[in-house]
Design an enzyme around this catalytic site. Structure first.
Site, PDB file in Angstrom:
ATOM      1  N   GLU A 174      19.794   6.485  32.943  1.00 13.41           N
ATOM      2  CA  GLU A 174      20.762   6.023  34.121  1.00 13.41           C
ATOM      3  C   GLU A 174      19.633   5.198  35.185  1.00 13.41           C
ATOM      4  OE1 GLU A 174      23.946   6.292  34.383  1.00 13.41           O
ATOM      5  OE2 GLU A 174      24.138   7.474  32.858  1.00 13.41           O
ATOM      6  N   SER A 449      54.755  64.874  40.504  1.00  8.43           N
ATOM      7  CA  SER A 449      53.970  65.822  40.574  1.00  8.43           C
ATOM      8  C   SER A 449      52.530  65.441  41.104  1.00  8.43           C
ATOM      9  CB  SER A 449      53.923  66.416  39.215  1.00  8.43           C
ATOM     10  OG  SER A 449      55.054  67.178  38.957  1.00  8.43           O
TER      11      SER A 449
END
Length: 751
Positions: A174, A449
């Site tokens: 690059e 319960s």
């Protein structure tokens, strides 16, 4: 004359342009410098699971550790030369752990050998010196990311963590003159043109890295002369004001690498994780070349959509790396044969526990997180346990089709660590990837319960009136309700057992004794205890509260049962353990408190003894053949018309709450024992059990009680039931009937 006028006019225009350019450069210098220094990008909040901690004797199988290593994308390799690798032989596992910045500090790479036996860790040895270790942590799994307001996702990395070969490869392709130009390079433009002409394709770019960075950060992609000129001027300013390494580090963190669904992948750190499942430090030459190839055009060079196109460019970059002596010939040839991207892990393409992650986001919003956290990044360290999550998900997936053919049967699972008041796993839907309604925290259902232990705890607090051997009545009862109607509660089996011990009533989950005890201690007292246990939702103050007419979420139920698992103290469960920025600086660390006392330690121990009885010989006895006596405590819950099936169980390490039911509240024809217990059983089978401690706290001592009258009797009596109780201080004259022995002295002498 006309020429002179033209010359003067051009000179004036040039001077005006120069002045304008100067003012514009001054403007850029002031505004751009500030923005680049403090507002370069937004980083994601990276959410991590708990680090898997291995300790000798811990219930953990080698297969579980290997599964987590595979989720972490560790490579199986006999050499273990690099971190992020493991090997296995027989019952031994060798791991070369990656370096990682844990919440409590950085840890270097480390090699260990772990041996397993009988479903447990046996030894942990450091390599190569062979020292025994009492503790070893793997680096944690990345659970997910929370993106900033712009939807970009990135993991910030410092330039020092980026391999030199990756830096050299990027600059080779690059911007070869990066360290020599002033932000713009005419020679780079010319050289790129020649290189591209020679290769008959675009192999190099003409823009410098600084120009590319400016374009990505501040400009549109419009191909206009003004945009290019502006790009060049901004590149000159940034290059003048900031060092080359600052610019390069910013580039590596900003660069765009494509899309993962709705999120944008930015930065080399996250790209390395996304494509290869590893930190940037572990990238190999072929992987570096592929990432550099993507830079040219993330959409065009998408390795998942266009593998041949990407491989061609990657191989071309590898060739340049070889010709420029960045890699050797053997490395080059091996890189050409390397796979383009890593094989997808077992959960690639899926979000880890979306309902857990949603809980993390909700909790994060309640913490005082710095408003500018996105500038430095955020790392969220949670208590999430991948092993527990997988066990919960697979148990739901396996058991629900066996329990019902109906697709309407839904499930919620909460796995918690009461000692840390933390959430380990959450399942909010029978399809765990459905990020819709989270039943684990949002489904308000009657608990049946499950409320009974609170009632028994209130009774046992009255040590002069109740103990585990106290006789309670299981006979019909009628209660007038507020509206004048008569309530006649029944047992789930429609039968009445007459007189029985309080312990048996709890273990067998008999309804009538619970109602009688509830009326004895009072409904307001039950409500007050539930409030103390963290319930902030409506609680009906009616007699049926004794049988669980209150609606709670699975998460609320888990927190209530955490009281029994933690000596009677209440704490809210949390998901977040610590917060740091991406550099490892901590700005939040959860500090555990002892919590608020709901029941004293002795009362809690008595209730726990009864809840162990639920598993040993009551409604949870199906767990005994799997895990043995006294390994677990728990409680089943079933609501009217079998609309809800609940089971809660806990050992020394974790607490599991399971709810099954339908969203439309229609019957599912499952009790807590025939439904939710099945999911709990499979989960503990996968995770292993650390048996509960059965030693009662002082001053409790094992005491004998008459099985029919419930009075204390001598321990050597043949007919007896034994329970922990406060010291009874029996006179020597008490016989096995619980009565004072009135025989004469000569009758005793003849015994």
């Amino acid at each position: 004359m006309p020429m002179r006028f033209l010359f003067v006019t051009l000179a004036k225009l040039a001077l005006a342009g120069l002045v304008t350019l100067s003012f514009y450069l001054i403007y850029l210098d002031s505004s751009l410098t500030q923005r680049f220094a403090s507002e370069r990008y937004e980083a994601s909040a990276m959410v991590y699971a708990r680090p898997l901690t291995l300790q000798p004797t811990a219930p953990l199988r080698m297969s579980q550790v290997v599964a987590e290593l595979q989720q972490l994308r560790y490579r199986e390799s006999a050499e273990l030369a690099d971190s992020g690798s493991y090997s296995r032989q027989g019952n031994q596992l060798e791991i070369h752990r990656r370096p990682f910045d844990f919440a409590n500090g950085a840890a270097m790479a480390e090699r260990v050998r772990i041996s397993f036996a009988n479903g447990r860790v046996r030894h942990i040895l450091s390599l190569p010196d062979g020292r025994s270790l009492n503790r070893f942590q793997l680096d944690p799994l990345l659970l997910g990311q929370i993106t900033g307001s712009n939807g970009e996702d990135r993991l910030l990395v410092g330039l020092e963590r980026v391999p030199n070969l990756l830096i050299e490869t990027l600059l080779l392709i690059e911007d070869r003159d990066f360290y020599h130009h002033a932000g713009v390079s005419l020679s780079s433009i010319g050289r790129a043109a020649l290189a591209n002409l020679a290769a008959m394709e675009t192999v190099q770019g003409g823009s410098t890295l600084t120009q590319q960075l400016v374009k990505n950060l501040y400009l549109t992609r419009a191909q206009t002369l003004w945009r290019k000129a502006n790009e060049a001027l901004m590149a000159l300013v940034i290059d003048f004001r900031f060092s080359k390494n600052e610019i390069l580090e910013t580039y590596f963190n900003e660069i765009y690498f494509g899309q993962d669904g709705g999120r944008a992948i930015h930065g080399i750190g996250l790209a390395s994780r996304y494509y290869f499942g590893k930190p940037v430090e572990e990238l190999q030459p072929a992987e570096m070349a592929m990432l550099v190839a993507i830079v040219k055009g993330p959409s065009y060079y998408n390795p998942h959509r266009y593998p041949e196109r990407v491989q061609q460019r990657r191989d071309m970059i590898l060739q340049l790396m070889f010709t420029q002596d960045l890699i050797s010939q053997p490395t080059y040839l091996a890189a050409l044969d390397a796979k383009l991207v890593a094989e997808k892990g077992p959960r690639t393409g899926q979000t880890w526990a979306p309902h857990y992650l949603a809980q993390v986001k909700q909790e994060l919003a309640q913490l005082q997180v710095p408003e500018n956290w996105a500038q430095q990044g955020l790392r969220v360290f949670t208590y999430f346990d991948p092993l527990a999550q997988q066990a919960a998900e697979s148990s739901v997936a396996n058991q629900l089709p066996r329990l019902s053919e109906s697709k309407e049967l839904q499930a919620a699972v909460v796995v918690a660590d009461p000692s840390q008041a933390s959430l380990l796993a959450v399942v909010g839907d029978r399809q765990p990837q459905n990020l819709g309604f989270n039943r684990a925290s949002g489904a308000m259902r009657q608990v049946g319960s499950l409320v009974k232990p609170v009632i028994y705890g209130l009774a046992l607090e009255q040590k002069n009136s109740y103990h585990l051997g106290t006789i309670v009545e299981d006979r019909p009862i009628e209660l007038e309700q507020a509206n004048g109607t008569i309530w006649r509660p029944e047992n789930y089996d429609g039968e009445f057992r007459g007189s029985l011990m309080l312990y048996d009533a709890l273990a067998q989950s008999r309804n009538i004794p619970a109602v009688r005890l509830g009326m004895s201690v009072g409904v307001p007292a039950i409500v007050a205890k539930l409030r103390a246990a963290g319930v902030d939702t409506p609680i009906p103050e009616v007699p049926s509260l004794a049988l669980g007419s209150v609606e709670l979420s699975p998460l609320q139920v888990s927190e209530i049962y955490g009281i029994w698992a933690q000596q009677g103290r209440f704490r809210h469960y949390r998901t977040i353990q610590a917060l740091t920025n991406h550099q490892g600086i901590t700005f939040y660390q959860r500090r555990l408190t002892s919590g608020a006392e709901v029941f004293d330690e002795v009362t809690t121990a008595l209730v726990n003894y009864g809840l162990r009885g639920v598993v040993n010989e009551g409604t949870g006895r199906a767990l005994v053949p799997l895990f043995g006596n006294d390994a677990l405590a728990g409680k089943s819950g079933t609501t009217n018309d079998y609309r809800d099936s609940w089971f809660v169980a806990y050992d020394e390490d974790k607490l599991v709450t399971v709810w099954l039911g339908r969203d439309d509240n229609q019957p599912v024809n499952l009790t807590g024992s025939s439904g939710a217990l099945k999911v709990v059983a499979e989960m503990y089978s996968q995770l292993g059990v650390r048996p509960l401690s059965t030693q009662p706290p002082a001053p409790l001592e094992l005491t004998a009680f008459h099985p029919e009258t419930g009075v204390a009797i001598p321990l050597d009596c043949a007919e007896k039931r034994r329970f922990p109780a406060y010291p009874q201080n029996l006179p020597e004259q008490v016989n096995c009937a619980g009565e004072l022995d009135e025989r004469s002295w000569w009758e005793k002498l003849l015994d």
